[in-house]
Write a protein that holds these residues in place. Structure first.
Motif, PDB file in Angstrom:
ATOM      1  N   SER A   1       1.792  12.753  -4.713  1.00 39.13           N
ATOM      2  CA  SER A   1       3.161  13.248  -4.507  1.00 39.13           C
ATOM      3  C   SER A   1       3.359  13.756  -3.077  1.00 39.13           C
ATOM      4  O   SER A   1       4.452  13.648  -2.521  1.00 39.13           O
ATOM      5  CB  SER A   1       3.518  14.338  -5.527  1.00 39.13           C
ATOM      6  N   GLU A   2       2.305  14.272  -2.464  1.00 39.20           N
ATOM      7  CA  GLU A   2       2.388  14.689  -1.058  1.00 39.20           C
ATOM      8  C   GLU A   2       2.636  13.486  -0.152  1.00 39.20           C
ATOM      9  O   GLU A   2       3.437  13.550   0.784  1.00 39.20           O
ATOM     10  CB  GLU A   2       1.100  15.413  -0.638  1.00 39.20           C
ATOM     11  N   ILE A   3       1.960  12.378  -0.454  1.00 28.57           N
ATOM     12  CA  ILE A   3       2.140  11.146   0.324  1.00 28.57           C
ATOM     13  C   ILE A   3       3.563  10.621   0.136  1.00 28.57           C
ATOM     14  O   ILE A   3       4.236  10.273   1.108  1.00 28.57           O
ATOM     15  CB  ILE A   3       1.099  10.084  -0.099  1.00 28.57           C
TER      16      ILE A   3
ATOM     17  N   LEU B   1      -4.861  16.211 -10.344  1.00 32.62           N
ATOM     18  CA  LEU B   1      -5.343  16.304  -8.961  1.00 32.62           C
ATOM     19  C   LEU B   1      -4.868  15.100  -8.145  1.00 32.62           C
ATOM     20  O   LEU B   1      -4.309  15.252  -7.061  1.00 32.62           O
ATOM     21  CB  LEU B   1      -6.875  16.379  -8.942  1.00 32.62           C
ATOM     22  N   PHE B   2      -5.079  13.917  -8.697  1.00 32.07           N
ATOM     23  CA  PHE B   2      -4.726  12.694  -7.989  1.00 32.07           C
ATOM     24  C   PHE B   2      -3.215  12.601  -7.771  1.00 32.07           C
ATOM     25  O   PHE B   2      -2.759  12.306  -6.666  1.00 32.07           O
ATOM     26  CB  PHE B   2      -5.229  11.475  -8.779  1.00 32.07           C
TER      27      PHE B   2
ATOM     28  N   GLY C   1      -2.932   3.431   8.797  1.00 32.90           N
ATOM     29  CA  GLY C   1      -4.196   3.097   9.437  1.00 32.90           C
ATOM     30  C   GLY C   1      -5.385   3.338   8.524  1.00 32.90           C
ATOM     31  O   GLY C   1      -5.232   3.671   7.340  1.00 32.90           O
ATOM     32  N   SER C   2      -6.562   3.203   9.065  1.00 33.75           N
ATOM     33  CA  SER C   2      -7.810   3.385   8.308  1.00 33.75           C
ATOM     34  C   SER C   2      -7.844   4.746   7.617  1.00 33.75           C
ATOM     35  O   SER C   2      -7.438   5.754   8.186  1.00 33.75           O
ATOM     36  CB  SER C   2      -9.009   3.280   9.250  1.00 33.75           C
ATOM     37  N   GLY C   3      -8.313   4.736   6.378  1.00 29.63           N
ATOM     38  CA  GLY C   3      -8.445   5.970   5.611  1.00 29.63           C
ATOM     39  C   GLY C   3      -7.184   6.390   4.885  1.00 29.63           C
ATOM     40  O   GLY C   3      -7.159   7.443   4.246  1.00 29.63           O
ATOM     41  N   LYS C   4      -6.143   5.574   4.958  1.00 28.71           N
ATOM     42  CA  LYS C   4      -4.869   5.904   4.301  1.00 28.71           C
ATOM     43  C   LYS C   4      -4.608   4.924   3.160  1.00 28.71           C
ATOM     44  O   LYS C   4      -5.113   3.809   3.153  1.00 28.71           O
ATOM     45  CB  LYS C   4      -3.707   5.847   5.295  1.00 28.71           C
ATOM     46  N   VAL C   5      -3.782   5.350   2.209  1.00 27.35           N
ATOM     47  CA  VAL C   5      -3.482   4.535   1.028  1.00 27.35           C
ATOM     48  C   VAL C   5      -2.010   4.129   1.001  1.00 27.35           C
ATOM     49  O   VAL C   5      -1.176   4.760   1.651  1.00 27.35           O
ATOM     50  CB  VAL C   5      -3.851   5.274  -0.275  1.00 27.35           C
ATOM     51  N   PHE C   6      -1.730   3.102   0.226  1.00 25.64           N
ATOM     52  CA  PHE C   6      -0.356   2.643   0.024  1.00 25.64           C
ATOM     53  C   PHE C   6      -0.296   1.890  -1.303  1.00 25.64           C
ATOM     54  O   PHE C   6      -1.311   1.638  -1.926  1.00 25.64           O
ATOM     55  CB  PHE C   6       0.117   1.787   1.205  1.00 25.64           C
ATOM     56  N   GLY C   7       0.918   1.570  -1.715  1.00 22.36           N
ATOM     57  CA  GLY C   7       1.098   0.920  -3.012  1.00 22.36           C
ATOM     58  C   GLY C   7       1.213   1.927  -4.139  1.00 22.36           C
ATOM     59  O   GLY C   7       0.894   1.645  -5.285  1.00 22.36           O
ATOM     60  N   TRP C   8       1.702   3.139  -3.817  1.00 23.76           N
ATOM     61  CA  TRP C   8       1.820   4.203  -4.810  1.00 23.76           C
ATOM     62  C   TRP C   8       2.742   3.812  -5.969  1.00 23.76           C
ATOM     63  O   TRP C   8       2.609   4.342  -7.065  1.00 23.76           O
ATOM     64  CB  TRP C   8       2.301   5.504  -4.164  1.00 23.76           C
ATOM     65  N   SER C   9       3.634   2.874  -5.745  1.00 25.78           N
ATOM     66  CA  SER C   9       4.570   2.448  -6.797  1.00 25.78           C
ATOM     67  C   SER C   9       3.844   1.911  -8.020  1.00 25.78           C
ATOM     68  O   SER C   9       4.395   1.913  -9.120  1.00 25.78           O
ATOM     69  CB  SER C   9       5.509   1.358  -6.260  1.00 25.78           C
ATOM     70  N   SER C  10       2.612   1.466  -7.840  1.00 23.29           N
ATOM     71  CA  SER C  10       1.832   0.939  -8.964  1.00 23.29           C
ATOM     72  C   SER C  10       1.467   2.028  -9.973  1.00 23.29           C
ATOM     73  O   SER C  10       1.110   1.733 -11.110  1.00 23.29           O
ATOM     74  CB  SER C  10       0.565   0.263  -8.450  1.00 23.29           C
ATOM     75  N   LEU C  11       1.576   3.278  -9.563  1.00 24.56           N
ATOM     76  CA  LEU C  11       1.198   4.399 -10.433  1.00 24.56           C
ATOM     77  C   LEU C  11       2.399   5.169 -10.966  1.00 24.56           C
ATOM     78  O   LEU C  11       2.241   6.132 -11.707  1.00 24.56           O
ATOM     79  CB  LEU C  11       0.280   5.356  -9.656  1.00 24.56           C
TER      80      LEU C  11
END
Length: 177
Positions: A150-152, A144-145, A95-105
């Motif tokens: 990694s928590e996500i 930091l990022f 939902g709003s305020g959340k991120v996805f697509g972590w595989s790009s990093l």
């Protein structure tokens, strides 16, 4: 371009220095998607990191279901063939305020799910190569990022594992894998 104040509302960016946040916000492209529109597909190359500004995105695993089909002709001839159908399984809603697509990093930069909008959505898209370049110049920011990221990833892995174990146990009535 995205306003840096909007970007700072995302937990993963909340502790980023204001100057760097301004730079990151400049790289963001704002995209609008209709309900059921696909943002990216599982197994594609991951190039962008995303965040939900408004709306809702489902993360979907495409499951290949194989079945054996038989055709009986003239009672003496039996022909069999294997059919494969792809079935989507929603394992997470973002939902709003959340991120996805972590595989790009994260190497090998291949998407682990399909992202599909479950309602009309506004998304920001951020080129991962720019973020990675920033992290290489500023190791503290990268640490930091990536710690937050990694928590996500850990939470999403727990969710997928729980769902897999529940389905496995129910389908096969087992208590051991």
């Amino acid at each position: 371009m995205l306003n840096k104040d909007v970007l700072s509302e995302f937990a993963i960016f909340s502790e980023v220095d204001q100057d760097k946040l301004t730079e990151i916000a400049r790289w963001c492209e704002i995209l609008d998607f209709e309900r059921n529109e696909v943002i990216f597909h599982q197994d594609d190359v991951a190039e962008n990191f995303f965040g939900v500004l408004d709306g809702e995105v489902e993360l979907v695993i495409m499951f290949e279901e194989k079945t054996l089909k038989t055709d009986i002709k003239y009672e003496k001839s039996i022909q069999t063939r294997e059919e494969t159908a792809q079935r989507p399984i929603v394992f997470r809603t973002i939902g709003s305020g959340k991120v996805f697509g972590w595989s790009s990093l994260v190497e090998p930069r291949i998407l682990t799910a399909t992202a599909r909008c479950s309602k009309r959505s506004r998304i920001f898209s951020l080129p991962a190569t720019r973020l990675v370049a920033m992290f290489e110049k500023d190791a503290a920011l990268g640490y930091l990022f990536m710690t937050r990221l990694s928590e996500i990833i850990s939470q999403r892995l727990k969710t997928r594992t729980r769902m897999l174990i529940e389905a496995w146990g129910e389908a096969f009535k087992v208590d051991r894998m």
